[in-house]
Design an enzyme around this catalytic site. Structure first.
Site, PDB file in Angstrom:
ATOM      1  N   ASP A 109     -62.981-121.824  42.043  1.00 48.85           N
ATOM      2  CA  ASP A 109     -64.240-122.083  41.334  1.00 48.85           C
ATOM      3  C   ASP A 109     -65.198-122.856  42.237  1.00 48.85           C
ATOM      4  O   ASP A 109     -64.764-123.569  43.136  1.00 48.85           O
ATOM      5  CB  ASP A 109     -64.004-122.962  40.098  1.00 48.85           C
ATOM      6  CG  ASP A 109     -63.036-122.327  39.135  1.00 48.85           C
ATOM      7  OD1 ASP A 109     -62.941-121.092  39.131  1.00 48.85           O
ATOM      8  OD2 ASP A 109     -62.387-123.097  38.400  1.00 48.85           O
TER       9      ASP A 109
HETATM   10  N1  URA Z   1     -57.640-122.831  38.427  1.00 47.30           N
HETATM   11  C1  URA Z   1     -58.873-123.216  38.096  1.00 47.30           C
HETATM   12  O1  URA Z   1     -59.127-123.589  36.948  1.00 47.30           O
HETATM   13  N2  URA Z   1     -59.823-123.195  39.035  1.00 47.30           N
HETATM   14  C2  URA Z   1     -59.604-122.822  40.307  1.00 47.30           C
HETATM   15  O2  URA Z   1     -60.520-122.833  41.134  1.00 47.30           O
HETATM   16  C3  URA Z   1     -58.311-122.428  40.636  1.00 47.30           C
HETATM   17  C4  URA Z   1     -57.341-122.433  39.680  1.00 47.30           C
END
Ligand code: URA
Length: 235
Positions: free
Chosen positions: A103
């Site tokens: 993310d």
């Molecule tokens: N889980 C998440 O919530 N975000 C990420 O970036 C990776 C795994």
């Protein structure tokens, strides 16, 4: 591409040796012997043989580990002109791409490569590659709540696989968790933490399989070692 260059780029011989092979009549283009130096070939369409064995171009595979800062997206282009992870990597001519997603607001270990086979393997759920995260969450979860991670819980209407979780540190109103998951569902860790009532404040990925981020500085990258690449391919 000139024929002798093609042969050299296949890793079979030096450019000079390649010229000799051509002059000796040992090279065929589409099953016809070619003795003329400088003959042009199309690597996409033509079949090149030396001593009746097909030779292919050796592509330059690149494997990079980046410590992604928050605020960067893992897409290749962004229409809203936010920062993309490729902006952090300079001096690489090959067309590399991120392996899987992190993310925008997650930091940590991101692999980039031009090796599509390896990228597929590392991200496909059936290979179950484990990914280790450190999450700072609101409040301090009880063991009962963490057991839900260990057994699997429902997010987006579907059960998660069993995850590993432990508390690394307790603060007054938050806790630091180590979480290992085998899947890569969208915002999975955040959704899992939220569903037990302890939303994520900060999230960082620190390992993929046994490959660890280590002390690589935030925003910095390095090539993987041969040993690390072999390890990933062997997973
Ligand atoms: N889980 C998440 O919530 N975000 C990420 O970036 C990776 C795994």
């Amino acid at each position: 591409m000139r024929l002798q260059k093609y042969i050299a780029r296949s890793g079979l011989a030096s450019r000079r040796k390649a010229e000799e092979l051509i002059l000796q009549g040992r090279v065929k283009v589409n099953d016809v012997i070619v003795k003329e130096l400088g003959t042009k070939v199309d690597p996409q369409k033509d079949t090149i043989k030396v001593d009746n064995k097909v030779i292919k171009l050796e592509s330059n595979k690149v494997y990079i580990m980046l410590n992604k800062p928050e605020g960067y997206v893992t897409t290749l282009k962004d229409k809203y002109s936010v920062k993309i992870v490729l902006d952090l990597i300079h001096g690489i001519d090959e067309r590399i791409f991120p392996v899987g997603r992190l993310d925008m607001d997650t930091s940590g270990l991101l692999l980039l490569t031009n090796d599509g086979d390896l990228a597929f393997k590392l991200t496909h759920p059936s290979f179950q590659v484990k990914k280790k995260y450190i999450a700072l969450v609101e409040g301090i979860p009880t063991n009962n709540k963490l057991d839900k991670f260990r057994k699997g819980l429902k997010i987006d209407g579907r059960m998660t696989a069993k995850a590993h979780v432990r508390i690394l540190k307790k603060y007054r109103d938050s806790a630091l968790l180590e979480i290992i998951i085998h899947e890569g569902r969208n915002r999975q860790v955040r959704k899992m933490c939220k569903s037990i009532g302890h939303p994520v404040k900060k999230l960082k990925r620190i390992a993929i399989g046994d490959l660890e981020l280590g002390d690589l500085d935030l925003g910095c990258w390095r090539h993987l070692t041969k040993k690390e690449v072999e390890y990933l391919k062997g997973l």
